[in-house]
Design an enzyme around this catalytic site. Structure first.
Site, PDB file in Angstrom:
ATOM      1  N   SER A 131       1.313  -1.291  -0.008  1.00 23.76           N
ATOM      2  CA  SER A 131       0.281   0.125   0.274  1.00 23.76           C
ATOM      3  C   SER A 131       0.769   1.730  -0.183  1.00 23.76           C
ATOM      4  O   SER A 131       0.690   2.475  -0.368  1.00 23.76           O
ATOM      5  CB  SER A 131      -0.796  -0.164   1.387  1.00 23.76           C
ATOM      6  OG  SER A 131      -0.395  -0.524   2.925  1.00 23.76           O
ATOM      7  N   HIS A 152      -3.428  -3.324  -6.284  1.00 22.22           N
ATOM      8  CA  HIS A 152      -3.591  -2.872  -4.356  1.00 22.22           C
ATOM      9  C   HIS A 152      -5.330  -2.744  -3.944  1.00 22.22           C
ATOM     10  O   HIS A 152      -5.854  -2.362  -4.720  1.00 22.22           O
ATOM     11  CB  HIS A 152      -3.422  -1.385  -4.003  1.00 22.22           C
ATOM     12  CG  HIS A 152      -3.621  -0.655  -2.598  1.00 22.22           C
ATOM     13  ND1 HIS A 152      -3.334  -0.030  -2.068  1.00 22.22           N
ATOM     14  CD2 HIS A 152      -3.153  -2.040  -1.242  1.00 22.22           C
ATOM     15  CE1 HIS A 152      -3.931   0.242  -0.825  1.00 22.22           C
ATOM     16  NE2 HIS A 152      -3.747  -0.623  -0.321  1.00 22.22           N
ATOM     17  N   GLU A 164      -6.384  -1.023  -6.686  1.00 22.40           N
ATOM     18  CA  GLU A 164      -5.685  -0.181  -7.493  1.00 22.40           C
ATOM     19  C   GLU A 164      -4.863  -1.087  -8.640  1.00 22.40           C
ATOM     20  O   GLU A 164      -3.898  -1.574  -7.971  1.00 22.40           O
ATOM     21  CB  GLU A 164      -4.987   0.905  -6.491  1.00 22.40           C
ATOM     22  CG  GLU A 164      -6.157   1.957  -5.612  1.00 22.40           C
ATOM     23  CD  GLU A 164      -5.156   2.393  -4.925  1.00 22.40           C
ATOM     24  OE1 GLU A 164      -6.167   3.277  -4.216  1.00 22.40           O
ATOM     25  OE2 GLU A 164      -4.749   2.632  -4.512  1.00 22.40           O
ATOM     26  N   ASN A 202      -4.626   6.217  -0.993  1.00 22.52           N
ATOM     27  CA  ASN A 202      -3.890   6.384   0.444  1.00 22.52           C
ATOM     28  C   ASN A 202      -2.979   7.630   0.175  1.00 22.52           C
ATOM     29  O   ASN A 202      -2.557   8.415   1.346  1.00 22.52           O
ATOM     30  CB  ASN A 202      -2.441   5.353   0.651  1.00 22.52           C
ATOM     31  CG  ASN A 202      -3.492   3.684   1.420  1.00 22.52           C
ATOM     32  OD1 ASN A 202      -4.260   4.018   1.946  1.00 22.52           O
ATOM     33  ND2 ASN A 202      -2.752   2.981   0.718  1.00 22.52           N
TER      34      ASN A 202
END
Length: 296
Positions: A131, A152, A164, A202
């Site tokens: 991540s 991800h 992702e 993130n």
């Protein structure tokens, strides 16, 4: 030419039987892929398999509410697609895709990819579920930079719809499309992002959580009020402090420290004294019973 064609991913090897790895194994097996889940010991793998069975039961309760026989059949079929192994090198020789979901440590990941690179066939695509680490640095540990990307997934994998798909400057278009197709095949909605710190979610979420901590550190508002404000004012399911406790304060600190070392002058990536203090005191959130809040 055959080389330019997308790879239809049928056989998947997942390294790491933790929450993320087991979740990815579950959705891949449930969507008809042949899956091998790999970890260091049979005990860990037993626990992973048990977790997958429990999770499948929950899924089938909703999905096959009025057809328990079909639900039982679905579980049986899914588990039939799943095997486990403690020897990664021996199982990757016939796989189309290797997904790594082990500890967030670049050296450990690179060591793994370097080893598997020697045993996996030429067509095999490698992907990391990291991540926060750079995919490019992992790809460079192998000889298959063009067949390397990021996948991800989000926790809990069976519930969360997003994946992702990360493209490094070396990832081939064919590899990228194969990863997008695989994400759709396991029932997820893929979004694409370049190999930038934190990708999309993130990169926005971690600075937001850190800003919440700074707001609290300055004494501008209480953590309770900040959480209520973001839930009721922005429609978020959790406030930033609840989310930090859920993610783990150690994990959040690890991410922000890593980004801070990459971009020391970026104020969004500045460390927080309060977060550092809580981690030092081993108050890591829900998993230790106390973080920003106390848990029974």
């Amino acid at each position: 030419t055959a080389a330019a064609k997308k790879l239809l991913i049928k056989h998947v090897t997942i390294i790491g039987g933790g929450l993320m790895g087991a979740g990815i194994a579950q959705v891949a097996a449930a969507s008809g892929h042949t899956v091998v889940l790999v970890d260091q010991s049979d005990e860990i793998l037993k626990k992973s398999t048990k977790g997958i069975e429990e999770s499948l039961k929950r899924v089938t309760k909703k999905k096959f509410a009025d057809k328990p026989e079909a639900g039982a059949e679905f579980i049986k079929k899914t588990l039939k697609n799943l095997t486990t192994s403690t020897d990664a090198a021996s199982v990757v020789h016939s796989t189309d895709l290797v997904i790594e979901a082990i500890v967030e440590n670049l050296d450990v990941k690179n060591e793994l990819f370097k080893t598997l690179d020697k045993f996996a066939p030429e067509h095999t695509i490698f992907a990391s579920n990291t991540s926060s680490l750079q995919i490019t640095k992992m790809a460079n540990a192998t000889t298959r930079q063009d067949r390397f990307g990021g996948l991800h997934f989000f926790n809990p994998v069976p519930m969360m719809k997003l994946v992702e798909v990360i493209k490094t400057p070396m990832t081939s278009q064919k590899t990228f499309e194969s990863l997008v197709d695989f994400s759709k095949a396991v029932g997820k909605s893929p979004v694409s992002c370049k190999d930038t710190p934190g990708f999309i979610v993130n990169r926005l979420l971690v600075p937001y959580m850190m800003e919440a901590v700074r707001l609290f550190e300055r004494g501008d508002a209480s953590k309770e009020d900040i959480d209520v404000a973001m839930k009721l004012g922005a429609g978020y399911p959790m406030g930033p402090f609840e989310l930090l406790d859920y993610v783990g304060l150690d994990t959040s600190k690890y991410i922000i420290d890593g980004w801070h070392s990459l971009e020391p002058n970026n104020p969004l990536f500045a460390p927080s004294p309060l977060l550092n203090k809580l981690v030092e005191e081993k108050k890591l959130g829900k998993k230790t019973g106390e973080g920003f809040y106390k848990y029974k």
